[in-house]
Design a protein around this motif. Structure first.
Motif, short mmCIF file in Angstrom:
data_model
loop_
_atom_site.label_atom_id
_atom_site.label_comp_id
_atom_site.label_asym_id
_atom_site.label_seq_id
_atom_site.Cartn_x
_atom_site.Cartn_y
_atom_site.Cartn_z
N HIS A 19 40.51 36.64 -39.23
CA HIS A 19 39.94 36.52 -40.57
C HIS A 19 40.71 35.62 -41.54
O HIS A 19 40.19 35.36 -42.63
CB HIS A 19 39.84 37.92 -41.20
CG HIS A 19 38.94 38.85 -40.44
ND1 HIS A 19 37.57 38.70 -40.40
CD2 HIS A 19 39.23 39.94 -39.67
CE1 HIS A 19 37.05 39.66 -39.66
NE2 HIS A 19 38.01 40.42 -39.21
N PRO A 42 42.03 31.99 -42.50
CA PRO A 42 41.84 30.59 -42.09
C PRO A 42 43.17 29.90 -41.82
O PRO A 42 44.17 30.16 -42.49
CB PRO A 42 41.13 29.96 -43.29
CG PRO A 42 41.48 30.84 -44.45
CD PRO A 42 41.63 32.22 -43.90
N ARG A 43 43.17 29.01 -40.83
CA ARG A 43 44.39 28.29 -40.47
C ARG A 43 44.21 26.77 -40.62
O ARG A 43 44.94 26.00 -40.00
CB ARG A 43 44.76 28.61 -39.01
CG ARG A 43 45.10 30.07 -38.76
CD ARG A 43 46.28 30.54 -39.60
NE ARG A 43 47.50 29.81 -39.30
CZ ARG A 43 48.39 30.22 -38.41
NH1 ARG A 43 48.22 31.35 -37.76
NH2 ARG A 43 49.48 29.51 -38.19
N GLU A 44 43.24 26.36 -41.45
CA GLU A 44 43.00 24.92 -41.59
C GLU A 44 44.14 24.21 -42.30
O GLU A 44 44.45 23.06 -42.02
CB GLU A 44 41.69 24.66 -42.36
CG GLU A 44 40.43 25.02 -41.60
CD GLU A 44 40.10 26.51 -41.70
OE1 GLU A 44 40.80 27.21 -42.46
OE2 GLU A 44 39.15 26.95 -41.03
N ASP A 91 46.22 34.43 -48.98
CA ASP A 91 45.01 34.23 -48.17
C ASP A 91 44.27 35.54 -47.91
O ASP A 91 43.06 35.53 -47.67
CB ASP A 91 45.38 33.59 -46.84
CG ASP A 91 45.96 32.19 -47.02
OD1 ASP A 91 45.17 31.25 -47.18
OD2 ASP A 91 47.20 32.05 -47.01
#
Length: 376
Positions: free
Chosen positions: A28, A30-32, A135
């Protein structure tokens, strides 16, 4: 010996907690972005949230995550500021950074005491998230909390969404909340605290049986376990896990039905119109959900079961009629089709301009709030 820099076998409960946190974050968060994600543990100092903080700290030490903490002081008990400060120090000793203590004001007029505290708590957490740019926020609710939520839903005569309990992941006011411990028991969080040599704080209000959730925990569940056999809490939590995806699917399909019904209806400035032919062609389970969401989109409140049934029956009848009054000052009229048009017509949902503001909004994702205890 704590589980950090230990010698010998890792505590199985600590290992289970670490797996749950890692799975939740991977799914869940984000790792952008190039930087390491920041998650905050919402911690009261109680065993559940303290165990969660200790488990999450493992990933901060490894550099896999940045882990901070948020401690909400509800200011409802004498000495609450000292408890919050002590909890913050414990989190800092575990290696969490940043650790933020935020004091909130619980406004009793916003519902019962549990709901009022919950509303204030989430507002405080959201403010800290905005400040820190986190996050996600990790909450320490356990399998036992989930079982209590299911029983509370049954007692209220609620539908699928409420019986699905607390979702493992939820977005509220732009904040992502994760509950990695929903399939770990309260006993396991106590074992994690013991393995990590942590002394949790035990909130006295969790034993206050004037509160509904505490009565369920300390009176109802033990009796049910005695009469029906052990493992009831796990079975109830399992039911919630099964019903959760079902509720998500039905809510999504109902949202699509609502969009189609709005698209097929005439544009009415200041009102929300729904095409009756579209609604009548749908399964009752979807139609009722769509009607409920339409009332909310028009500026009203989620209808109770009886009111929603009346609105559903009203939509099945013929000719011009109304209004049917819904909670939140929404009036529903059944209108004939415009001159020269065919079909059964449409529903018009109206709220007084002084109450409705700028007019009906697009439907919000169908969701339900849950009464949650302060732990987490």
């Amino acid at each position: 010996m704590t589980q950090f820099a230990r010698r010998g076998r890792l505590s199985p409960d600590v290992a289970a907690g670490r797996r749950r946190v890692l799975e939740a974050v991977r799914r869940h968060v984000p790792r952008e972005r190039p930087e390491v994600p920041l998650v905050l543990v919402a911690c009261s100092g109680g065993p559940d949230s303290l165990a969660l903080a200790a488990v999450a700290a493992h990933f901060a030490r490894r550099g896999a995550l940045r882990v901070g903490g948020v401690v909400v002081d509800h200011r409802l008990q004498e000495g609450s500021a000292e408890v919050a400060a002590r909890t913050a120090r414990t989190l800092e000793e575990l290696g969490l950074d940043p650790v933020v203590v935020t004091a909130v004001t619980v406004r009793r007029e916003t519902g019962g005491p549990e709901m009022a505290a919950r509303t204030a708590r989430y507002a405080g957490i959201a403010e800290v998230v905005a400040r820190t740019g986190a996050d996600a926020v990790l909450l320490g609710h356990t399998l036992d909390d989930q079982a209590e939520s299911v029983l509370l839903g049954l007692a209220r005569g609620s539908g699928t969404r409420s019986l699905a309990g607390m979702p493992p992941a939820r977005e509220l006011d732009g904040v992502t909340y994760l509950r990695p411990f929903l399939d770990l028991s309260r006993e396991q969080t106590l074992q994690i605290c013991a393995a990590e040599q942590l002394e949790p704080w035990h909130d006295p209000t969790n034993r206050d049986t004037s509160l509904m959730r505490s009565r369920v925990r300390h009176r109802l569940l033990p009796v049910l376990e005695d009469e029906l056999g052990p493992g009831l809490a796990r079975a109830l939590a399992r039911s919630a896990a099964i019903l959760g995806p079902d509720a998500d699917y039905l809510d999504g399909a109902a949202g699509e039905l609502l969009e189609r019904a709005r698209a097929a209806a005439p544009e009415l400035p200041g009102s929300l119109a729904l095409d009756l032919a579209t609604l009548r062609g749908a399964h009752p389970a979807l139609r009722r959900r769509a009607l409920s969401a339409a009332v909310v989109a028009a500026g009203g409140e989620t209808p109770a079961h009886e009111r929603l049934g009346a609105l559903d029956a009203f939509a099945e009848e013929h000719g011009a009629a109304g209004p049917v009054q819904m909670a939140g000052k929404v009036s529903v009229w059944r209108r004939r089709p415009p001159a020269g048009a065919r079909g059964p017509g449409h529903l018009e949902l109206v709220r007084p301009r002084s109450a409705a503001g700028p007019g009906p909004a697009r439907p919000h994702p169908i969701d339900a709030s849950h009464e949650e205890r302060r732990e987490g």
